[in-house]
Design a protein around this motif. Structure first.
Motif, PDB file in Angstrom:
ATOM      1  N   CYS A 205     -11.941  -1.469  -4.008  1.00 27.73           N
ATOM      2  CA  CYS A 205     -10.586  -1.863  -3.961  1.00 27.73           C
ATOM      3  C   CYS A 205     -10.034  -2.187  -5.371  1.00 27.73           C
ATOM      4  O   CYS A 205     -10.657  -2.232  -6.305  1.00 27.73           O
ATOM      5  CB  CYS A 205     -10.503  -3.191  -2.826  1.00 27.73           C
ATOM      6  N   ASP A 206      -8.776  -2.209  -5.424  1.00 30.08           N
ATOM      7  CA  ASP A 206      -8.151  -2.603  -6.432  1.00 30.08           C
ATOM      8  C   ASP A 206      -7.683  -4.036  -6.237  1.00 30.08           C
ATOM      9  O   ASP A 206      -6.970  -4.566  -5.924  1.00 30.08           O
ATOM     10  CB  ASP A 206      -6.943  -1.795  -6.362  1.00 30.08           C
TER      11      ASP A 206
ATOM     12  N   ARG B 261      -6.262  -3.491  -1.618  1.00 34.74           N
ATOM     13  CA  ARG B 261      -5.612  -2.430  -1.035  1.00 34.74           C
ATOM     14  C   ARG B 261      -6.678  -1.198  -1.867  1.00 34.74           C
ATOM     15  O   ARG B 261      -7.393  -1.359  -2.818  1.00 34.74           O
ATOM     16  CB  ARG B 261      -4.294  -1.733  -1.757  1.00 34.74           C
ATOM     17  N   ALA B 262      -6.888  -0.231  -1.261  1.00 34.58           N
ATOM     18  CA  ALA B 262      -7.657   0.811  -1.659  1.00 34.58           C
ATOM     19  C   ALA B 262      -7.255   2.297  -1.168  1.00 34.58           C
ATOM     20  O   ALA B 262      -6.918   2.346  -0.186  1.00 34.58           O
ATOM     21  CB  ALA B 262      -9.312   0.710  -1.259  1.00 34.58           C
ATOM     22  N   HIS B 263      -7.650   3.112  -1.831  1.00 34.86           N
ATOM     23  CA  HIS B 263      -7.287   4.675  -1.476  1.00 34.86           C
ATOM     24  C   HIS B 263      -8.372   4.889  -0.276  1.00 34.86           C
ATOM     25  O   HIS B 263      -9.423   4.430  -0.425  1.00 34.86           O
ATOM     26  CB  HIS B 263      -7.637   5.427  -2.501  1.00 34.86           C
ATOM     27  N   GLN B 264      -7.918   5.681   0.676  1.00 36.63           N
ATOM     28  CA  GLN B 264      -8.990   5.835   1.899  1.00 36.63           C
ATOM     29  C   GLN B 264     -10.259   6.637   1.277  1.00 36.63           C
ATOM     30  O   GLN B 264     -11.174   6.421   1.976  1.00 36.63           O
ATOM     31  CB  GLN B 264      -8.329   6.611   3.016  1.00 36.63           C
TER      32      GLN B 264
ATOM     33  N   ARG C 192     -11.702   6.014  -1.041  1.00 38.87           N
ATOM     34  CA  ARG C 192     -12.872   5.220  -1.675  1.00 38.87           C
ATOM     35  C   ARG C 192     -13.592   4.091  -0.883  1.00 38.87           C
ATOM     36  O   ARG C 192     -14.208   3.415  -1.053  1.00 38.87           O
ATOM     37  CB  ARG C 192     -12.190   4.281  -2.732  1.00 38.87           C
TER      38      ARG C 192
ATOM     39  N   VAL D 120      -2.645   8.177   6.040  1.00 39.35           N
ATOM     40  CA  VAL D 120      -4.248   7.812   6.113  1.00 39.35           C
ATOM     41  C   VAL D 120      -4.541   8.425   7.521  1.00 39.35           C
ATOM     42  O   VAL D 120      -3.955   8.005   8.623  1.00 39.35           O
ATOM     43  CB  VAL D 120      -4.429   6.343   6.024  1.00 39.35           C
TER      44      VAL D 120
ATOM     45  N   GLY E 144      -1.604   3.348   5.492  1.00 38.89           N
ATOM     46  CA  GLY E 144      -0.309   4.070   4.878  1.00 38.89           C
ATOM     47  C   GLY E 144       0.043   5.201   5.833  1.00 38.89           C
ATOM     48  O   GLY E 144      -0.882   5.489   6.469  1.00 38.89           O
TER      49      GLY E 144
ATOM     50  N   GLU F 172      -3.049   4.982   1.181  1.00 41.86           N
ATOM     51  CA  GLU F 172      -4.061   3.602   0.989  1.00 41.86           C
ATOM     52  C   GLU F 172      -4.072   2.785   2.215  1.00 41.86           C
ATOM     53  O   GLU F 172      -3.425   3.191   3.215  1.00 41.86           O
ATOM     54  CB  GLU F 172      -3.166   2.778  -0.231  1.00 41.86           C
ATOM     55  N   VAL F 173      -5.057   1.925   2.006  1.00 40.51           N
ATOM     56  CA  VAL F 173      -5.358   1.035   3.251  1.00 40.51           C
ATOM     57  C   VAL F 173      -5.396  -0.389   2.812  1.00 40.51           C
ATOM     58  O   VAL F 173      -5.849  -0.571   1.573  1.00 40.51           O
ATOM     59  CB  VAL F 173      -6.887   1.479   3.838  1.00 40.51           C
TER      60      VAL F 173
ATOM     61  N   ILE G 217       0.888  -1.386   0.034  1.00 36.80           N
ATOM     62  CA  ILE G 217       0.216   0.130  -0.121  1.00 36.80           C
ATOM     63  C   ILE G 217       0.822   1.198   0.058  1.00 36.80           C
ATOM     64  O   ILE G 217       1.840   1.375   0.303  1.00 36.80           O
ATOM     65  CB  ILE G 217      -1.077   0.054   1.200  1.00 36.80           C
TER      66      ILE G 217
END
Length: 346
Positions: free
Chosen positions: A120-121, A129-132, A134, A107, A104, A52-53, A48
């Motif tokens: 998430c991706d 992982r995902a950006h916070q 989202r 975050v 991260g 990201e989370v 991440i």
């Protein structure tokens, strides 16, 4: 939504912790392919970035967009950032619900242990992982499987009605594909915003659509709403298989048509014709003809969570599949038979 105390900002050293394994089980492919070529594999847990989370996925949603990302069709999907010649991420899937296991350094919205939902991706895996921005706190009244069905379809329905459709209380709204993923959310959301709602679906889904709150249900196998005398202020077309000329006949003179998704064929450019024609025609028509490019920001996820918390919105979960049966879930979705949403349990 229940008031939630913001978490303490994580330390600069936050990231993937030693408690997270180095590998995970995931559904994957290396090239664009039919869904039946998806395989269960062992892959590295994704790293991440600062904002990201890392989420331990409990459930992942199955929507029509997954088929497009897996097959790379229409080609516009590849140009949208998923990889021109081959997938950038071997793991498909966007919708997810689970628990935060690492964050991260930048975050500020989450910390390990939080239950979240969002996009998430690569959600068809044990970890994603995902950006916070989202993600949002998971609605407490939903199971992980229910929550995982909300982000993509729920946000599409919300943005289609509220933003593209400019829905106001008292309007007459018609939703095609009302028993499907986006449609099942749209019926409930339109009712929550004070509209008189007509749902269009196949025979097997009529009772489900009534249970979602539709004021009137049309069985499209027995009645063609475009040839009757009914007129609607807003049509949200999620079925994607009716010509613009017929849909316009069902609109009021100043009505709005919002196209969500496209036909279910497998052509390289399928689904692109109608939105382009609508865009070109709209400036010269008295009616607004538009299409939707949906995104899933945290603000919209929180709006949906508020509606879920109030009881105004409940995901219509048709059934769940184990992660290993992702191909079967996508195949079942493509038949059009599910009454609502499907989810994978991880």
């Amino acid at each position: 939504m229940t008031t939630r105390t913001p978490p303490e900002p994580p330390s600069a050293a936050a990231g993937i912790e030693e408690t997270v394994p180095s590998t995970m089980t995931a559904i994957a492919r290396d090239t664009y392919c039919p869904p039946d070529r998806l395989r269960l594999r062992e892959l590295p847990v994704p790293a991440i970035g600062p904002g990201e989370v890392l989420v331990r996925v409990e459930a992942a949603g199955v929507d029509q967009g997954v088929w497009h990302v897996v097959t790379g069709l229409p080609y516009l999907v590849r140009a949208a950032g998923f990889g021109l010649h081959r997938p950038k991420n071997p793991v498909p899937g966007l919708d997810a619900a689970g628990r935060v296991v690492a964050v991260g350094a930048e975050v500020t919205r989450f910390r390990p242990g939080d239950e979240v939902y969002g996009t998430c991706d690569g959600s068809y895996a044990e970890y994603a992982r995902a950006h916070q921005d989202r993600l949002a706190p998971k609605p407490a009244r939903l199971s992980f499987a229910q929550a995982a069905t909300v982000p993509v379809s729920g946000c599409a329905a919300l943005r289609g009605l509220r933003d593209a459709g400019r829905l106001t209380a008292g309007q007459r709204v018609l939703v095609t594909g009302a028993g499907g993923g986006v449609g099942s959310f749209a019926v409930q959301l339109a009712k929550a915003y004070g509209a008189h709602v007509t749902g269009v679906c196949r025979t097997a889904k009529t009772e489900r659509v009534r249970s979602l709150g539709a004021d009137h249900v049309i069985d499209h196998t027995r009645e063609d709403f475009t040839t009757g005398t009914g007129r609607w202020d807003l049509i949200l077309d999620t079925a994607g298989n009716r010509p613009l000329t017929r849909l316009r006949r069902a609109l009021t003179p100043k009505g709005t048509l919002v196209l969500v998704g496209g036909p279910g064929g497998g052509g390289a450019f399928q689904g692109m014709g109608r939105p382009i024609r609508a865009m070109l025609l709209s400036p010269f028509a008295g009616q607004r003809l538009t299409s939707l490019m949906s995104i899933e920001p945290a603000a919209d996820l929180e709006t949906l969570a508020d509606l879920i918390g109030s009881g105004a919105l409940t995901p219509a979960l048709d059934r769940t599949y184990p992660l290993a049966e992702a191909s079967a879930a996508i195949a079942h979705l493509r038949t059009g038979r599910p009454a609502g949403k499907l989810a994978l349990t991880v």
